[in-house]
Design an enzyme around this catalytic site. Structure first.
Site, PDB file in Angstrom:
ATOM      1  N   ASN A  11       0.866  -1.178   0.000  1.00  0.00           N
ATOM      2  CA  ASN A  11       0.000   0.000   0.000  1.00  0.00           C
ATOM      3  C   ASN A  11       0.904   1.230   0.000  1.00  0.00           C
ATOM      4  O   ASN A  11       1.494   1.567   1.017  1.00  0.00           O
ATOM      5  CB  ASN A  11      -0.890  -0.020   1.253  1.00  0.00           C
ATOM      6  CG  ASN A  11      -1.689   1.258   1.423  1.00  0.00           C
ATOM      7  OD1 ASN A  11      -1.784   2.072   0.497  1.00  0.00           O
ATOM      8  ND2 ASN A  11      -2.269   1.444   2.598  1.00  0.00           N
ATOM      9  N   LYS A  13       0.084   4.251  -0.297  1.00  0.00           N
ATOM     10  CA  LYS A  13      -0.569   5.440   0.295  1.00  0.00           C
ATOM     11  C   LYS A  13      -0.346   6.661  -0.611  1.00  0.00           C
ATOM     12  O   LYS A  13      -0.325   6.518  -1.822  1.00  0.00           O
ATOM     13  CB  LYS A  13      -0.074   5.665   1.723  1.00  0.00           C
ATOM     14  CG  LYS A  13      -0.145   4.405   2.583  1.00  0.00           C
ATOM     15  CD  LYS A  13       0.105   4.674   4.030  1.00  0.00           C
ATOM     16  CE  LYS A  13       0.098   3.362   4.794  1.00  0.00           C
ATOM     17  NZ  LYS A  13       0.164   3.547   6.229  1.00  0.00           N
ATOM     18  N   HIS A  98      -9.351   1.171   5.118  1.00  0.00           N
ATOM     19  CA  HIS A  98      -8.056   1.352   5.779  1.00  0.00           C
ATOM     20  C   HIS A  98      -8.247   2.274   6.990  1.00  0.00           C
ATOM     21  O   HIS A  98      -9.036   3.214   6.944  1.00  0.00           O
ATOM     22  CB  HIS A  98      -7.037   1.946   4.805  1.00  0.00           C
ATOM     23  CG  HIS A  98      -5.647   1.918   5.366  1.00  0.00           C
ATOM     24  ND1 HIS A  98      -5.198   2.874   6.247  1.00  0.00           N
ATOM     25  CD2 HIS A  98      -4.635   1.027   5.215  1.00  0.00           C
ATOM     26  CE1 HIS A  98      -3.944   2.572   6.595  1.00  0.00           C
ATOM     27  NE2 HIS A  98      -3.585   1.462   5.982  1.00  0.00           N
ATOM     28  N   GLU A 100      -6.605   4.625   8.140  1.00  0.00           N
ATOM     29  CA  GLU A 100      -6.389   6.060   7.919  1.00  0.00           C
ATOM     30  C   GLU A 100      -7.658   6.706   7.366  1.00  0.00           C
ATOM     31  O   GLU A 100      -8.001   7.832   7.719  1.00  0.00           O
ATOM     32  CB  GLU A 100      -5.178   6.260   6.988  1.00  0.00           C
ATOM     33  CG  GLU A 100      -3.881   5.991   7.738  1.00  0.00           C
ATOM     34  CD  GLU A 100      -2.716   5.532   6.882  1.00  0.00           C
ATOM     35  OE1 GLU A 100      -2.788   5.630   5.646  1.00  0.00           O
ATOM     36  OE2 GLU A 100      -1.728   5.053   7.474  1.00  0.00           O
ATOM     37  N   GLU A 168      -5.007  -5.195  10.837  1.00  0.00           N
ATOM     38  CA  GLU A 168      -3.981  -4.172  11.027  1.00  0.00           C
ATOM     39  C   GLU A 168      -4.243  -3.431  12.347  1.00  0.00           C
ATOM     40  O   GLU A 168      -5.062  -2.504  12.390  1.00  0.00           O
ATOM     41  CB  GLU A 168      -4.028  -3.153   9.883  1.00  0.00           C
ATOM     42  CG  GLU A 168      -3.817  -3.756   8.515  1.00  0.00           C
ATOM     43  CD  GLU A 168      -3.312  -2.713   7.535  1.00  0.00           C
ATOM     44  OE1 GLU A 168      -2.197  -2.880   7.040  1.00  0.00           O
ATOM     45  OE2 GLU A 168      -4.024  -1.715   7.303  1.00  0.00           O
ATOM     46  N   GLY A 174       2.927   2.028  10.889  1.00  0.00           N
ATOM     47  CA  GLY A 174       3.901   3.107  10.745  1.00  0.00           C
ATOM     48  C   GLY A 174       4.650   3.459  12.015  1.00  0.00           C
ATOM     49  O   GLY A 174       5.333   4.481  12.071  1.00  0.00           O
ATOM     50  N   SER A 213       3.756  -2.313  10.430  1.00  0.00           N
ATOM     51  CA  SER A 213       5.214  -2.365  10.646  1.00  0.00           C
ATOM     52  C   SER A 213       5.837  -3.699  10.257  1.00  0.00           C
ATOM     53  O   SER A 213       6.804  -4.146  10.872  1.00  0.00           O
ATOM     54  CB  SER A 213       5.555  -2.010  12.097  1.00  0.00           C
ATOM     55  OG  SER A 213       5.187  -0.665  12.363  1.00  0.00           O
TER      56      SER A 213
HETATM   57  C1  PEP Z   1      -0.688   0.117   6.412  1.00  0.00           C
HETATM   58  O1  PEP Z   1      -0.909   1.317   6.559  1.00  0.00           O
HETATM   59  O2  PEP Z   1      -1.516  -0.613   5.823  1.00  0.00           O
HETATM   60  C2  PEP Z   1       0.556  -0.424   6.922  1.00  0.00           C
HETATM   61  C3  PEP Z   1       0.621  -1.685   7.180  1.00  0.00           C
HETATM   62  O3  PEP Z   1       1.586   0.473   7.099  1.00  0.00           O
HETATM   63  P1  PEP Z   1       3.065   0.158   7.652  1.00  0.00           P
HETATM   64  O4  PEP Z   1       3.520  -1.122   7.017  1.00  0.00           O
HETATM   65  O5  PEP Z   1       3.876   1.326   7.232  1.00  0.00           O
HETATM   66  O6  PEP Z   1       2.941   0.004   9.132  1.00  0.00           O
END
Ligand code: PEP
Length: 253
Positions: A11, A13, A98, A100, A168, A174, A213
């Site tokens: 992703n 973003k 998601h 966000e 998630e 992040g 992460s």
């Molecule tokens: C995400 O936002 O879907 C995600 C997993 O981000 P990150 O891997 O940067 O934690």
């Protein structure tokens, strides 16, 4: 019944310009038969790069997807994109719900449900994101939060080729933090039980991705956890070397 073939999904973003095409080309070059024998590979760039990347990926084993969709097919919705448009641009899947978008745009489970139906209408697989906040985990409500999100976000009629769940934990996205392997195993096992209870044998074939992460240094351990059928990767999906290293950590099944 065999376990689902893992999916490694990136992703991007709101990252990436046309100049980033070299990273994507490196991902395609690195998607060797050995690697794609272990896992399907999907990259979800910003929509400005979707057609460009879809053209690069044509004839390769790498697929491209989108990060969100509107629910309607077309119409007076300035700035939005329909699932049909995303499919037309070359997407085979779309991320919905998601965290966000849930946080910044107040997306509800009902909206995620409607977006999933829109994705299916256009022939796209839907990757539905669920996960708890840090406060919810600390309060001991992580499981009930995810149960509620799944119950209200996932439409009836889901099949294993068009529904992917991404667990998630929001506090892991992040931040460099990850749950313990035991916590991931428990949550993924519970999600599997819920999918099987609702969709029967189809639920066994649905992929449950871990996201938050995920990086080369922890991928081997996390991707080996039962019912972790791949990963949804944010930051580490922007660099081909990291993304491919994560995909290479998928255990051979
Ligand atoms: C995400 O936002 O879907 C995600 C997993 O981000 P990150 O891997 O940067 O934690």
């Amino acid at each position: 019944m065999p376990t689902p073939k893992p999916l490694i999904a990136g992703n991007w973003k709101m990252n990436g310009l046309r100049a980033s095409k070299g990273e994507f080309e490196a991902m395609i070059a690195g998607a060797t038969p050995e690697l794609v024998g272990r896992a399907d590979i999907l990259v979800c760039p910003p929509v400005t790069l979707l057609t460009l990347f879809a053209d690069f990926a044509a004839g390769s084993p790498v697929s491209v997807g989108a990060q969100d969709t509107h629910t309607e097919t077309f119409g007076a919705y300035t700035g939005f994109l329909s699932a049909e448009m995303l499919a037309d641009a070359g997407a085979s899947a779309v991320i919905v719900g998601h965290s966000e978008r849930r946080a910044i745009l107040d997306e509800t489970d009902a909206m995620v449900h409607a977006k999933t139906l829109a994705a299916w209408r256009a022939g796209l697989a839907a990757i539905i994101c669920v996960g708890e906040t840090r406060a919810e985990r600390d309060a001991g409500t992580a499981v009930s939060v995810v149960e509620r999100q799944l119950a209200h976000s996932v439409p009836d009629g889901a099949t294993d080729d068009r529904l992917v769940i991404a667990y998630e934990p929001i506090w892991a996205i992040g931040t460099g933090l990850t749950p313990t392997s035991a916590d991931i195993e428990y949550m993924h096992g519970h999600i599997r039980d819920l999918l099987v209870a609702r969709f029967g044998v189809e639920g066994r074939g649905m992929r449950i991705l871990y996201g938050g992460s995920l990086k080369p240094s922890n991928a081997k351990e996390i991707l080996a956890i039962p019912n972790v059928d791949g990963g949804l990767i944010g930051g580490a999906s922007l660099k081909a070397a990291d993304f491919l290293a994560i995909a290479s950590a998928v255990p051979a099944r």
